[in-house]
Design a protein around this motif. Structure first.
Motif, short mmCIF file in Angstrom:
data_model
loop_
_atom_site.label_atom_id
_atom_site.label_comp_id
_atom_site.label_asym_id
_atom_site.label_seq_id
_atom_site.Cartn_x
_atom_site.Cartn_y
_atom_site.Cartn_z
N SER A 96 -1.66 -6.11 7.09
CA SER A 96 -2.07 -5.04 7.45
C SER A 96 -2.43 -5.31 8.87
CB SER A 96 -3.39 -4.73 6.75
OG SER A 96 -4.15 -3.42 7.17
N LEU A 107 10.06 1.00 6.54
CA LEU A 107 9.41 1.14 7.91
C LEU A 107 10.25 1.99 8.78
CD1 LEU A 107 8.40 -2.70 8.82
CD2 LEU A 107 6.82 -0.65 8.51
N ARG A 151 3.24 1.95 6.95
CA ARG A 151 2.68 1.10 7.82
C ARG A 151 1.08 1.65 8.25
NH1 ARG A 151 2.93 2.22 13.37
NH2 ARG A 151 4.94 3.64 12.91
N ASN A 162 -2.35 -0.40 7.48
CA ASN A 162 -3.13 -0.59 8.61
C ASN A 162 -4.69 0.11 8.23
OD1 ASN A 162 -1.60 -1.84 10.43
ND2 ASN A 162 -0.85 0.01 11.39
N ALA A 194 7.28 -0.37 14.81
CA ALA A 194 7.73 -0.91 13.77
C ALA A 194 8.26 -2.27 13.64
CB ALA A 194 8.68 0.20 12.97
N PHE A 231 5.34 -4.69 13.95
CA PHE A 231 4.78 -4.63 12.51
C PHE A 231 5.47 -5.61 11.86
CE2 PHE A 231 3.57 -3.41 8.42
CZ PHE A 231 2.41 -3.21 8.36
N GLU A 232 6.71 -5.41 11.63
CA GLU A 232 7.55 -6.39 10.77
C GLU A 232 7.46 -7.86 11.19
OE1 GLU A 232 11.80 -5.81 8.53
OE2 GLU A 232 11.34 -4.88 10.45
N ASP A 256 0.04 3.39 15.92
CA ASP A 256 -0.33 2.21 15.14
C ASP A 256 -1.74 1.86 15.35
OD1 ASP A 256 1.26 0.27 13.80
OD2 ASP A 256 -0.29 -1.00 14.32
#
Length: 395
Positions: free
Chosen positions: A215, A356, A362, A366, A45, A48-49, A97
């Motif tokens: 994404s 998140l 997320r 994606n 996470a 991703f952030e 992910d």
């Protein structure tokens, strides 16, 4: 006649699909799940952030040690596992992910497969063992800025110059591009479309990262720029001409997506089920309300159907009877339904669904990319339509 007492099904395996897996397949799945939950899940996470994986090469080496890079290929340090085991691996990777599954998929099913299937022996020996170990990273350059679903109209060109080839062009939306050691590049030539294994340290080659993505943020996405990139003749794939080469690779990657999308769906279904039993409104858990149970039941139903379809296609691939149209069927259905599962899970989590702190938004973001890469909804629909009617409708 003695009746066998049926055991109560587990919430996330209501159909008992696990009973159809071999002990070896379950062992592979358990090993990948353990690694993903211990090494990736706690950090993904944040990756991703922030929009980056801080040590992607270290992650690649860990995945290489696990044996999942090119795991369905034979020789050259590859594990030689079944297609079904590879599919189950994709589920576990994408459960953490989609970007992680993309890293593995592009490495093994696109870059490594292309070299394994089409390159000469010298090129195979040069790249494949290091790629299987995760010491070397590969990317796959087919899509161009204005040439997505119509790769046959690509503008990238390669021309002979003595014993060498010189490549000029641009490729877009390339996973792993900025960190790759070798790029499989497809280009127009006087002999038709040909493939090349291009060392990324070649003069004239660059791979700027694509930023501002919402994404696949835990994934390296790049543009490939080839300005007079000169490679020796042996870098060209010797036999394959036309789109047969790249499409054979895409079929391998699409097969992994058939499974992988269900990992994202399972993660969101798990989150929604857990949330529904803990979150209380009007004095009881929201999972006790009929509308929530209908959502959970519908999500689980589509997940079960997707898993049965993936497993069926996996068995066909292992038997050597899988047709590309069947892969389109699986990719179209499973990604579309996985995205709907994630969207429904978001509604169960309410406002928390966009945080998140939970995996749902997320995975939703994606899957918006997964829905269109490796063939858009429209293209797979037309593949299926042509198989049904015998009439091509691409133009």
């Amino acid at each position: 006649m003695n009746a066998t007492k049926a055991t109560a099904p587990r919430p996330l395996d209501l159909a008992g699909i696990d009973d159809l897996l071999t002990p070896e397949e379950k062992e592979v799945r358990a090993s990948v799940r353990a690694m993903c939950q211990a090494e990736i899940q706690p950090h993904v996470a944040e990756w991703f952030e922030s929009g980056e994986i801080p040590d992607i090469r270290g992650l690649a080496k860990d995945l290489g040690k696990l044996g999942v890079l090119g795991m369905h290929l034979e020789g050259y340090g590859c594990a030689g596992m079944s297609a079904t085991s590879y599919g189950l691996t994709c589920v576990e990777l994408e459960a953490v992910d989609s970007g992680i599954r993309s890293l593995v998929s592009v490495q093994g099913s696109l870059a490594m497969f292309a070299i394994w299937k089409w390159a000469n022996e010298e090129t195979k020996q040069r790249w494949l063992p290091g790629m299987a170990a995760g010491d070397l990273i590969g990317c796959f350059g087919l899509t161009e800025p204005d040439r997505g679903s119509d790769p046959g109209s690509m503008l990238t060109r390669a021309r002979r110059d003595g014993g060498d080839w010189v490549l000029d062009g641009r490729k877009m939306w390339i996973t792993n591009g900025s960190v790759a050691d070798v790029a499989v590049v497809w280009a127009q030539t006087d002999e038709g479309i040909r493939g090349f294994a291009v060392p990324t340290d070649s003069p004239g080659f660059s791979a700027p990262m694509i930023k501002h993505k919402l994404s696949l943020r835990a994934s390296v996405t790049s543009e490939l720029v080839l300005d007079g990139v000169r490679v020796p003749g042996e870098c060209a794939f010797p036999e394959v001409r036309g789109l047969r080469g790249p499409l054979s690779c895409l079929n391998e990657a699409r097969y992994g997506i058939v499974w992988g999308a269900l990992g994202a769906a399972r993660s969101c279904l798990e989150a929604a089920l857990s949330y529904a039993t803990e979150r209380e409104q009007f004095g009881r858990p929201i999972g006790a309300f009929q509308l929530t149970q209908q959502k959970l039941a519908d999500m689980n139903l589509e997940y079960v159907k997707g898993m049965l379809l993936a497993l069926h296609l996996g068995r066909r691939k292992d038997a050597g009877t899988l047709h590309p149209t069947q892969v389109s069927l699986g990719k179209l259905n499973n990604v579309r339904e996985a995205l709907e599962i994630c969207r429904t899970a978001r509604t169960i989590l309410g406002a928390n669904g966009i945080s998140l702190e939970y995996p749902v938004i997320r995975h939703m973001n994606n899957l918006e990319s997964v829905l269109t890469y490796e063939g858009t909804v429209e293209m797979h629909t037309l593949v299926i339509g042509e198989a049904m009617t015998g009439l091509p409708a691409f133009r």
